[in-house]
Design a protein around this motif. Sequence first.
Motif, PDB file in Angstrom:
ATOM      1  N   SER A  23      56.110  61.599   2.184  1.00 31.01           N
ATOM      2  CA  SER A  23      56.767  62.749   2.802  1.00 31.01           C
ATOM      3  C   SER A  23      56.299  62.921   4.239  1.00 31.01           C
ATOM      4  CB  SER A  23      56.482  64.028   2.000  1.00 31.01           C
ATOM      5  OG  SER A  23      55.081  64.267   1.931  1.00 31.01           O
TER       6      SER A  23
ATOM      7  N   GLU B   9      60.455  66.154  -4.878  1.00 34.50           N
ATOM      8  CA  GLU B   9      59.649  64.943  -4.711  1.00 34.50           C
ATOM      9  C   GLU B   9      59.783  64.016  -5.911  1.00 34.50           C
ATOM     10  OE1 GLU B   9      55.033  64.035  -3.493  1.00 34.50           O
ATOM     11  OE2 GLU B   9      55.430  65.338  -5.215  1.00 34.50           O
TER      12      GLU B   9
ATOM     13  N   ALA C 129      51.594  66.502   3.076  1.00 34.66           N
ATOM     14  CA  ALA C 129      52.509  65.811   3.982  1.00 34.66           C
ATOM     15  C   ALA C 129      51.953  65.800   5.401  1.00 34.66           C
ATOM     16  CB  ALA C 129      53.876  66.491   3.972  1.00 34.66           C
TER      17      ALA C 129
END
Length: 710
Positions: free
Chosen positions: A4, A94, A128
């Motif tokens: 990500s 995700e 992330a």
Amino acid sequence: MAQSIYITSAEGHSGKSTVALGVLDALSHATPRVGVFRAIARSTLERDYVLEMLLAHDGVDLDYDECVGVTYDEVRHDPEAALGRIVERYKAVEAQCDAVVIVGSDYTDVGSPAELGYNARIAANLGAPVLLVLSGRAGQGEQLGSSTARTPEEMGQIAGLALTELTHARVGLLAVVANRADPDQIDAITASIGSAIAEAIPAADAASVPVWALPEDRFLIAPSVRGVMRSVDGHLVKGDADLMTREVLGVVVAGMSMVNVLPRLFESAIVVIPADRTEVLLATMLANASGTFPSLAGIVLNGPFPLPESIDRLIDGLDSSLPIIATDMGTYETAVHVMNTRGRLAADSQRRYDSALAMFERYVDTEELRRLLGLARSTVVTPLMFEYGLIERSRSDRRRIVLPEGDDDRVLRAAATVLSRGIADLTILGEEIEVRSRAIELGIDIRSAQILSPFDAVHVHRFAEEYERLRAHKGVTYAQAADTVTDVSYFGTLMVHLGLADGMVSGAAHTTAHTIRPAFEIIKTKPGVSVVSSVFLMALADRVLVYGDCAVIPDPTSEQLADIAISSAATASQFGIDPRIAMLSYSTGESGSGAEVEKVRTATALVRERAPQLLVEGPIQYDAAADVAVAAAKMPGSEVAGRATVFIFPDLNTGNNTYKAVQRSAGAVAIGPVLQGLNKPINDLSRGALVEDIVNTIAITAIQAQGESS
């Protein structure tokens, strides 16, 4: 776990939607399952246009509601609970993806270190790394109002302040993008930001953080005519709705007499005219139509005054395509609303969309970006990944492609995309003033294209002499040739024949016969090839197959089938597909008999004789060619059965119906038809072709031209 990236900025109106689109596009070319997530949205009542734009990108298969974390109201009410909700909703996205582009908040005020700090906390909790977007402009941001360029020193200072918040939250910094940077200060800006990074984080980490800068592009931040219409709560009363995506580069308030308004007109302006000043309205429309004044984006008629019936008829008689918007607002209120209209990077503005992607690809090292994320290229090839591969290959060695149908808006829009993305150089046939005027009306940029009239005397003379020579055995005279070559298909084909273009794409407004007949007469077939045939490149969910012939030869003989198979294998290799040829029939191996089976059996033997290096199997049924389990039962030990990549159909009826059935039932992207067997590349379009289809066909033609010269 998905890779990500969290995209955030230090203030509002930074243009991070441009960066988010570029990142999403770059990741989509490397892996099949890419998602997007909007950490904080403005409201649950109004849909977030940035998120909608990203979700509309090819290859993203998520619903809007599942991609929103929380609203600003939820953050203000309970920041900690909101953070937990964001993490929970992100994890659900995700789990469905290989990579996720996370877009941070938009800054409802001018800018706030506390808001950046909250974004940093979100990124840290999502695990992330951050891509930090800094704005190179100070002021009104993405509005029509004034803004000033920031100096390199100012950019460094802003970067330093932002990095303090990020390091405090212990979030990893992946990269920095300076958006809307002063084009003359690109190197100095990246150096200044690099120095700020070196001061803020350990030297070893700082050395691995790239800094990229995207220069200011006024078209990316300009609002569209449709955006202006929304802003003034207006409606379209006259003109072409297709021109509502054109960018507005400024405002002219026509609160004066006609003679004083006309000198103040400028390119892509929107003119605000009181609805009872009909003489100014008519003069402005005539000026726009004359070709001697700048081309306008549109007109806004303000005030609660309906057009008189006589004026309405007069406007209709002018047959103008210029959009005219009506609003009940007063002049001052209208002008203020127009000036405060923000530009939106949206998929309905093809020029902005193309420009954003082209700029990102040019100034950001996308391979480095993917490497930093640890995102290796997938062995699976999705339709989007295949299409991008075509674009990458075509622009690696640019070729010139001629487009004969310069009077078709789809062709012009495709040309703008091709030019902005650097896919090919283009020659468009048509009268220059008409083609360029229409492009300006559509709000697209084809300035770098060559526009050539098919009645150009010098070219007509040269082409007529050549066509007379080629067709002398048919008794064609110079006068007949001069008449023939002004047909756009003949003109374009002769350009390819004489080396003035490397390939031709036509057929959006012409039949297949009209497109390829000149090629039969002028280009002719390659040595050793008896027929011109076609294939479709069938991009399935995870691989690309080749289907031939589905468009040209109705009932091929055994010899023609062998030619089609050998040509199709060469086409497959040209596009990175390892050819394993299945010669299709209604029976497999020695199980069947009959004239149709024998035709395929003979064709298979001819392929093995003429091209012994190719893997070929036939006759074979489709299921045995495509399915490993069926192949094991029907044709065990075959190197082709169950793994075929090139499918040769016994006749046009079977091939055409099969490709359409697979296209509809399996959701495959059918790219083609790609013509093969000609000495130089000429490709035909469906008359229902979309802009995307035309772009892909141009890229394919350019790649074929690269192969011809290698």
